[in-house]
Design a protein around this motif. Sequence first.
Motif: not given
Length: 284
Positions: A23-24, A27, A54, A59
């Motif tokens: 995800l880090d 995205q 965050e 995210r």
Amino acid sequence: MKTFLVVVLSVLALLGMAPAMALDEVQPPLRIGLTPTFPNDQYRALEDWRRYLEQRLARKVEFVRRDSYIETMDLLRLQKVDFAWICDYPFVFFKDQTRLLAIPVYRGRPTYQSYLIVPADDRQTTSISQLKNRVFAYADPYSNTGYLTPRFELQKLGHNPSHFFSKTFFTWGHGRTVEAVATGLAQGGAVSSHVWDTLAKVKPELTAATRIVATSPEYGFPPFVARSAISDAEFRAMQQALLAMGQDEQGRSLLAGLNLDGFVVGDPRIYDRVSQMMQAFGKP
């Protein structure tokens, strides 16, 4: 057997971490535009807020500061930021190009006002009509409380706002307007009640050098908006993160630092008064 279990558990742990790591990496950061609506000296509160979002959104989050409202609106219209905290005037002006996300709640209501201020040693002025042929500080040409409101008030009194003062200038920030009036650079100015009240807490010596002469009717508080093409999932995630801030200790602490009570979904009709003032100047 023990070694085998250790290996299996290690693999499962790594697999459990993989989605978060992906995800880090995959995205891009969520970018949030800020205008001079946000008091310029609240850098610590801003950084704490960024980290909080965050954690809640899993995210990366970036705040993008600009010195004028139109610059932030350009970023929104060009889809260069995902969300923004803007003024009510540009929200109404560009209402078809953004999505209303949430409205801050201040002193128990999703509203704020315009303060007409003069230097503290000016004890005679009681209304904007007495500032004829004086120097007046505006915040931004797209600011409601720092530009539209005082001009509308002058028009109601039968004056031409473009020729009423001896000189006007833009400070490009409500805090800077307070400074201009406090130091005597301007004999009057109009500012957001939220910014003045916040500065009264963090820089009382600054606001003490000014005096509030008049307050406007209530307007819908400067809203949080999303770019028009934001995905529904991102929209809901950010909206929920804002609405939930008042439900945990860290969120409440951050809200206190921002001098806010929380956020609500809100109704666009809360900005109808601004729309009516715009129409008085021939704005759509």
